[in-house]
Design an enzyme around this catalytic site. Structure first.
Site, short mmCIF file in Angstrom:
data_model
loop_
_atom_site.label_atom_id
_atom_site.label_comp_id
_atom_site.label_asym_id
_atom_site.label_seq_id
_atom_site.Cartn_x
_atom_site.Cartn_y
_atom_site.Cartn_z
N ASP A 99 -4.73 -3.25 -1.15
CA ASP A 99 -4.28 -4.08 -0.02
C ASP A 99 -4.86 -3.53 1.28
OD1 ASP A 99 -1.61 -6.15 0.38
OD2 ASP A 99 -2.43 -5.15 2.15
N ILE A 100 -5.30 -4.41 2.14
CA ILE A 100 -5.92 -3.99 3.40
C ILE A 100 -4.90 -3.39 4.37
CG2 ILE A 100 -5.65 -6.13 4.75
CD1 ILE A 100 -8.66 -5.86 5.45
N HIS A 104 -0.96 -13.71 -6.23
CA HIS A 104 -1.25 -12.28 -6.30
C HIS A 104 0.01 -11.50 -6.62
CE1 HIS A 104 -0.43 -13.44 -2.11
NE2 HIS A 104 0.14 -12.27 -1.97
P1 5GP Z 1 1.68 -11.90 0.68
O1 5GP Z 1 2.48 -11.63 1.91
O2 5GP Z 1 0.96 -13.22 0.72
O3 5GP Z 1 2.48 -11.70 -0.58
O4 5GP Z 1 0.60 -10.74 0.62
C1 5GP Z 1 -0.70 -10.88 1.08
C2 5GP Z 1 -1.28 -9.49 1.13
O5 5GP Z 1 -2.67 -9.60 1.24
C3 5GP Z 1 -0.79 -8.67 2.33
O6 5GP Z 1 -0.17 -7.48 1.86
C4 5GP Z 1 -2.07 -8.41 3.12
O7 5GP Z 1 -2.11 -7.12 3.70
C5 5GP Z 1 -3.16 -8.59 2.07
N1 5GP Z 1 -4.42 -9.05 2.59
C6 5GP Z 1 -4.63 -10.11 3.44
N2 5GP Z 1 -5.93 -10.26 3.69
C7 5GP Z 1 -6.58 -9.30 3.00
C8 5GP Z 1 -7.95 -8.95 2.86
O8 5GP Z 1 -8.87 -9.57 3.44
N3 5GP Z 1 -8.25 -7.90 2.06
C9 5GP Z 1 -7.28 -7.19 1.40
N4 5GP Z 1 -7.68 -6.16 0.63
N5 5GP Z 1 -5.97 -7.50 1.50
C10 5GP Z 1 -5.63 -8.54 2.29
#
Ligand code: 5GP
Ligand code: ZN
Length: 117
Positions: free
Chosen positions: A31-32, A103
């Site tokens: 995760d970034i 994810h």
């Molecule tokens: P959600 O909140 O949708 O469950 O999680 C999305 C996750 O994706 C977040 O933890 C966010 O930090 C991660 N994320 C968003 N954009 C990117 C990216 O471009 N690269 C990576 N490695 N992680 C990302």
């Protein structure tokens, strides 16, 4: 989907990421914006928008996502009852879903509260 989806682009190698595993079905990468010492995302290579879009024929794929997560948990040294990890799928605004490509979060390496905030 593809060009507009950040995780499709990561799967395709168009956006750089720290990939820890990739096979014909899934890709796993750091995760970034990690929320713990270990924070890895496991995504299907094909675009599935969210958990509500999983059909019966995709059940093996979702099972493979979970199995891959468990294998990565072991690789990260977290597969003991003393350490452990959390697997999370967010859906919708209340859960804080940000990226509309299914994810699975693998989070570990620190103590976590339950219930989550
Ligand atoms: P959600 O909140 O949708 O469950 O999680 C999305 C996750 O994706 C977040 O933890 C966010 O930090 C991660 N994320 C968003 N954009 C990117 C990216 O471009 N690269 C990576 N490695 N992680 C990302
Ligand atoms: Zn996508």
């Amino acid at each position: 989907m593809g060009a507009d989806c950040v995780f499709c682009r990561i799967v395709a190698g168009e956006i750089p990421s720290k990939i820890v595993h990739q096979d014909d079905e899934v890709t796993a990468f750091h995760d970034i914006n990690p929320q713990a010492p270990v924070h890895i995302l496991i995504v299907p290579n094909e675009h599935i928008a969210d958990i509500t879009r999983v059909t019966a024929e995709k059940e093996p794929l979702v099972g493979h996502m979970l199995h891959t997560a468990a294998r990565i948990g072991a690789e990260q040294g977290l597969n003991t009852m003393k350490r452990g990890y959390r697997l999370v799928i967010n859906y919708g605004a209340n859960a804080g879903m940000q990226v509309p490509h299914l994810h699975l979060h693998l989070i570990g390496g620190r103590t976590m509260r339950w219930p989550p905030g």
